[in-house]
Design a protein around this motif. Structure first.
Motif, PDB file in Angstrom:
ATOM      1  N   LEU A 110      39.736   3.572  -4.087  1.00  0.00           N
ATOM      2  CA  LEU A 110      39.863   4.568  -5.143  1.00  0.00           C
ATOM      3  C   LEU A 110      39.790   5.950  -4.511  1.00  0.00           C
ATOM      4  CD1 LEU A 110      39.794   4.568  -8.393  1.00  0.00           C
ATOM      5  CD2 LEU A 110      37.362   5.105  -8.113  1.00  0.00           C
ATOM      6  N   ILE A 111      40.729   6.805  -4.877  1.00  0.00           N
ATOM      7  CA  ILE A 111      40.697   8.191  -4.418  1.00  0.00           C
ATOM      8  C   ILE A 111      40.611   9.074  -5.648  1.00  0.00           C
ATOM      9  CG2 ILE A 111      41.904  10.020  -3.166  1.00  0.00           C
ATOM     10  CD1 ILE A 111      42.881   6.482  -2.457  1.00  0.00           C
ATOM     11  N   THR A 112      39.592   9.903  -5.715  1.00  0.00           N
ATOM     12  CA  THR A 112      39.408  10.804  -6.848  1.00  0.00           C
ATOM     13  C   THR A 112      39.214  12.224  -6.326  1.00  0.00           C
ATOM     14  OG1 THR A 112      36.994  10.673  -6.953  1.00  0.00           O
ATOM     15  CG2 THR A 112      38.226   8.922  -8.068  1.00  0.00           C
ATOM     16  N   GLN A 113      39.314  13.172  -7.242  1.00  0.00           N
ATOM     17  CA  GLN A 113      39.127  14.561  -6.833  1.00  0.00           C
ATOM     18  C   GLN A 113      37.664  14.907  -6.620  1.00  0.00           C
ATOM     19  OE1 GLN A 113      41.498  17.626  -8.771  1.00  0.00           O
ATOM     20  NE2 GLN A 113      42.719  16.061  -9.806  1.00  0.00           N
ATOM     21  N   GLU A 114      36.772  14.124  -7.232  1.00  0.00           N
ATOM     22  CA  GLU A 114      35.348  14.465  -7.193  1.00  0.00           C
ATOM     23  C   GLU A 114      34.507  13.352  -6.566  1.00  0.00           C
ATOM     24  OE1 GLU A 114      34.428  15.322 -11.219  1.00  0.00           O
ATOM     25  OE2 GLU A 114      35.681  17.122 -11.295  1.00  0.00           O
ATOM     26  N   SER A 115      35.122  12.505  -5.728  1.00  0.00           N
ATOM     27  CA  SER A 115      34.419  11.432  -5.026  1.00  0.00           C
ATOM     28  C   SER A 115      33.648  10.512  -5.976  1.00  0.00           C
ATOM     29  CB  SER A 115      33.453  12.015  -3.977  1.00  0.00           C
ATOM     30  OG  SER A 115      34.172  12.747  -3.009  1.00  0.00           O
ATOM     31  N   LEU A 116      34.305  10.118  -7.059  1.00  0.00           N
ATOM     32  CA  LEU A 116      33.672   9.257  -8.054  1.00  0.00           C
ATOM     33  C   LEU A 116      33.812   7.793  -7.678  1.00  0.00           C
ATOM     34  CD1 LEU A 116      34.954  10.936 -11.350  1.00  0.00           C
ATOM     35  CD2 LEU A 116      32.754  11.299 -10.211  1.00  0.00           C
ATOM     36  N   GLN A 117      32.828   6.988  -8.099  1.00  0.00           N
ATOM     37  CA  GLN A 117      32.916   5.541  -8.018  1.00  0.00           C
ATOM     38  C   GLN A 117      33.704   5.042  -9.228  1.00  0.00           C
ATOM     39  OE1 GLN A 117      31.286   3.692  -5.304  1.00  0.00           O
ATOM     40  NE2 GLN A 117      31.391   5.799  -4.583  1.00  0.00           N
ATOM     41  N   LEU A 118      34.176   3.785  -9.156  1.00  0.00           N
ATOM     42  CA  LEU A 118      34.952   3.229 -10.252  1.00  0.00           C
ATOM     43  C   LEU A 118      34.179   3.288 -11.573  1.00  0.00           C
ATOM     44  CD1 LEU A 118      37.473   1.757 -11.286  1.00  0.00           C
ATOM     45  CD2 LEU A 118      36.456  -0.394 -10.508  1.00  0.00           C
ATOM     46  N   ALA A 119      32.895   2.953 -11.534  1.00  0.00           N
ATOM     47  CA  ALA A 119      32.087   2.958 -12.759  1.00  0.00           C
ATOM     48  C   ALA A 119      31.874   4.362 -13.313  1.00  0.00           C
ATOM     49  CB  ALA A 119      30.734   2.297 -12.485  1.00  0.00           C
ATOM     50  N   ASP A 120      32.079   5.376 -12.457  1.00  0.00           N
ATOM     51  CA  ASP A 120      31.832   6.756 -12.885  1.00  0.00           C
ATOM     52  C   ASP A 120      33.051   7.411 -13.529  1.00  0.00           C
ATOM     53  OD1 ASP A 120      29.266   6.579 -11.823  1.00  0.00           O
ATOM     54  OD2 ASP A 120      29.941   7.269  -9.850  1.00  0.00           O
ATOM     55  N   LEU A 121      34.213   6.753 -13.450  1.00  0.00           N
ATOM     56  CA  LEU A 121      35.402   7.343 -14.064  1.00  0.00           C
ATOM     57  C   LEU A 121      35.179   7.479 -15.566  1.00  0.00           C
ATOM     58  CD1 LEU A 121      38.347   5.455 -12.302  1.00  0.00           C
ATOM     59  CD2 LEU A 121      37.606   7.807 -11.906  1.00  0.00           C
ATOM     60  N   PRO A 122      35.560   8.620 -16.146  1.00  0.00           N
ATOM     61  CA  PRO A 122      35.334   8.812 -17.583  1.00  0.00           C
ATOM     62  C   PRO A 122      36.173   7.868 -18.426  1.00  0.00           C
ATOM     63  CG  PRO A 122      36.665  10.599 -16.677  1.00  0.00           C
ATOM     64  CD  PRO A 122      36.185   9.798 -15.521  1.00  0.00           C
ATOM     65  N   ALA A 168      42.301   9.608 -10.831  1.00  0.00           N
ATOM     66  CA  ALA A 168      42.151   8.777  -9.631  1.00  0.00           C
ATOM     67  C   ALA A 168      43.487   8.132  -9.306  1.00  0.00           C
ATOM     68  CB  ALA A 168      41.098   7.701  -9.850  1.00  0.00           C
ATOM     69  N   ILE A 169      43.648   7.738  -8.055  1.00  0.00           N
ATOM     70  CA  ILE A 169      44.770   6.888  -7.664  1.00  0.00           C
ATOM     71  C   ILE A 169      44.222   5.729  -6.845  1.00  0.00           C
ATOM     72  CG2 ILE A 169      46.511   8.719  -7.698  1.00  0.00           C
ATOM     73  CD1 ILE A 169      46.349   8.824  -4.650  1.00  0.00           C
ATOM     74  N   LEU A 170      44.984   4.638  -6.812  1.00  0.00           N
ATOM     75  CA  LEU A 170      44.610   3.452  -6.043  1.00  0.00           C
ATOM     76  C   LEU A 170      45.562   3.299  -4.867  1.00  0.00           C
ATOM     77  CD1 LEU A 170      44.009   0.891  -8.941  1.00  0.00           C
ATOM     78  CD2 LEU A 170      42.279   2.141  -7.651  1.00  0.00           C
ATOM     79  N   LEU A 171      45.006   3.048  -3.696  1.00  0.00           N
ATOM     80  CA  LEU A 171      45.808   2.835  -2.494  1.00  0.00           C
ATOM     81  C   LEU A 171      45.165   1.715  -1.667  1.00  0.00           C
ATOM     82  CD1 LEU A 171      46.414   6.523  -1.317  1.00  0.00           C
ATOM     83  CD2 LEU A 171      48.126   5.001  -2.306  1.00  0.00           C
ATOM     84  N   ALA A 172      45.930   1.172  -0.737  1.00  0.00           N
ATOM     85  CA  ALA A 172      45.376   0.221   0.225  1.00  0.00           C
ATOM     86  C   ALA A 172      44.537   0.984   1.243  1.00  0.00           C
ATOM     87  CB  ALA A 172      46.494  -0.540   0.920  1.00  0.00           C
ATOM     88  N   ALA A 173      43.338   0.512   1.480  1.00  0.00           N
ATOM     89  CA  ALA A 173      42.460   1.191   2.432  1.00  0.00           C
ATOM     90  C   ALA A 173      43.056   1.211   3.838  1.00  0.00           C
ATOM     91  CB  ALA A 173      41.096   0.508   2.454  1.00  0.00           C
ATOM     92  N   ALA A 174      43.787   0.168   4.195  1.00  0.00           N
ATOM     93  CA  ALA A 174      44.311   0.047   5.560  1.00  0.00           C
ATOM     94  C   ALA A 174      45.181   1.243   5.947  1.00  0.00           C
ATOM     95  CB  ALA A 174      45.110  -1.249   5.707  1.00  0.00           C
ATOM     96  N   GLY A 175      46.016   1.685   5.020  1.00  0.00           N
ATOM     97  CA  GLY A 175      46.895   2.804   5.328  1.00  0.00           C
ATOM     98  C   GLY A 175      46.117   4.080   5.613  1.00  0.00           C
ATOM     99  N   LEU A 176      45.108   4.326   4.814  1.00  0.00           N
ATOM    100  CA  LEU A 176      44.284   5.521   5.027  1.00  0.00           C
ATOM    101  C   LEU A 176      43.516   5.413   6.340  1.00  0.00           C
ATOM    102  CD1 LEU A 176      43.154   5.734   1.338  1.00  0.00           C
ATOM    103  CD2 LEU A 176      44.357   7.563   2.524  1.00  0.00           C
ATOM    104  N   HIS A 177      43.049   4.215   6.652  1.00  0.00           N
ATOM    105  CA  HIS A 177      42.353   4.021   7.933  1.00  0.00           C
ATOM    106  C   HIS A 177      43.290   4.320   9.098  1.00  0.00           C
ATOM    107  CE1 HIS A 177      38.860   1.214   6.506  1.00  0.00           C
ATOM    108  NE2 HIS A 177      39.025   2.258   5.716  1.00  0.00           N
ATOM    109  N   ARG A 178      44.506   3.772   9.038  1.00  0.00           N
ATOM    110  CA  ARG A 178      45.440   3.940  10.158  1.00  0.00           C
ATOM    111  C   ARG A 178      45.871   5.400  10.330  1.00  0.00           C
ATOM    112  NH1 ARG A 178      47.938  -1.374   8.268  1.00  0.00           N
ATOM    113  NH2 ARG A 178      47.068  -2.918   9.711  1.00  0.00           N
ATOM    114  N   MET A 179      45.900   6.128   9.219  1.00  0.00           N
ATOM    115  CA  MET A 179      46.283   7.542   9.284  1.00  0.00           C
ATOM    116  C   MET A 179      45.115   8.438   9.681  1.00  0.00           C
ATOM    117  SD  MET A 179      49.518   7.822   8.636  1.00  0.00           S
ATOM    118  CE  MET A 179      49.722   9.545   8.229  1.00  0.00           C
TER     119      MET A 179
END
Length: 315
Positions: A110-122, A168-179
């Motif tokens: 999960l990528i959010t503008q305010e570093s939120l956890q999934l449960a914290d999304l409004p 928020a947006i959802l992405l594969a963690a692997a891509g962010l790790h590799r970048m």
């Protein structure tokens, strides 16, 4: 000296992971005296050209590989680096998977503008994803969320998070790790909430059958445990005959059996409706990856997965 031309998509992520692969292959070539040099060739795929339509509406699996596979057939390239999750279950005759290297983190994030956890999304938060699999599981877990389609390369999707007002947006963690962008990740989604795509986090190195120099090189690059896990997941996908048009997820882990020492594969698979109102999920354990994937798929079919799959095929 054998020159090996490596085919890749031209996105920043594809180029980054391909350059990482080539670096490993150069080390292997030197270590084993294989006398190889490497050249990159960028190839535009159908999936790269069509960015204004969701993946499920433009053909599903194969969108990011067909043009690259044609270049293999035409001897324009000698091997191709794909994200395994883009690979269809069946490969064209004459091509083979030469190596599946060590897997990156397979989870979604999960990528959010305010570093939120999934449960914290409004309540009613806008969440962007192009994946039916992700939207299905997320809406099953949080029916209040508004899931909207977001396409583009990993960097353009990150820009759209703020520019288009997503919570928020959802992405594969692997891509962010590799970048090298781990710091952008707000939260990793546990696999019991969101099963990854089949093969997510793994790479597929594809080559021509009969090219012994390339196959010998790739033999040293293969990671056996990753291969076993991915084979189980792909067997599950193949039995269901699924693609990007259907919400399907699978994830395999491997542990040695304490008594026998055998490699025990635990495979969890899911099939669901895009709105998350129906979610079929089961787990099985075994030692034969292809049989395990086949058996798990049959278990879900017995529970009604065929009705879901048939609804997508218009049957």
């Amino acid at each position: 000296m054998r020159k090996i031309v490596v085919g890749t998509r031209q996105s920043a992520l594809a180029l980054t992971q391909t350059e990482q692969v080539v670096g490993h292959l150069q080390e292997i070539s030197r270590k084993h005296g294989l006398q190889c040099e490497f050249e990159l060739k960028k190839i535009v795929t159908k999936g790269d050209r069509i960015l204004d339509v969701t993946l499920s509406k433009v053909g599903g699996k194969g969108l990011f590989v067909k043009e690259i596979e044609q270049a293999l057939f035409d001897h324009e390239i000698d091997l191709a680096v794909h994200s395994m999750k883009d690979m269809p279950w069946e490969l064209p005759e004459g091509l083979t998977i030469g190596a599946i290297p060590l897997r990156e983190d397979a989870r979604d994030c999960l990528i959010t503008q305010e570093s939120l956890q999934l449960a914290d999304l409004p309540q009613g938060a806008r969440v962007g994803t192009s994946s039916l699999r992700r939207s299905s599981q997320l809406q099953h877990y949080r029916p209040d969320l508004r899931i909207e389609s977001i396409r583009g390369n990993i960097d353009s999707r990150l820009k759209k998070l703020e520019a288009e007002g997503f919570d928020a947006i959802l992405l594969a963690a692997a891509g962010l790790h590799r970048m090298g962008w781990k710091d952008r990740i707000s939260a990793y989604l546990p696999t019991d909430i969101c099963l990854p795509a089949v093969g997510q986090g793994a790479l597929c190195i594809e080559c021509r059958e009969g090219d012994t120099v390339v196959q010998d090189l790739l033999h040293y690059y293969n990671d056996e445990l990753t291969k076993l896990a991915v084979m189980a997941e792909r067997s599950f996908l193949g039995k269901l005959n699924g693609g990007c048009q259907v919400p399907i997820g699978a994830y395999a882990t491997i542990e040695p059996d304490a008594s026998s020492g055998a490699r025990m594969i635990t495979l969890t698979g899911m099939v669901g409706l895009p709105d998350g109102t129906v979610m079929l999920k089961e787990t099985k354990t075994g030692t034969d990856p292809e049989q395990l994937g086949h058996d798990l798929a049959l278990l879900l079919i017995e529970r009604g997965a065929s009705d879901i799959l048939d609804s997508f095929r218009g049957e």
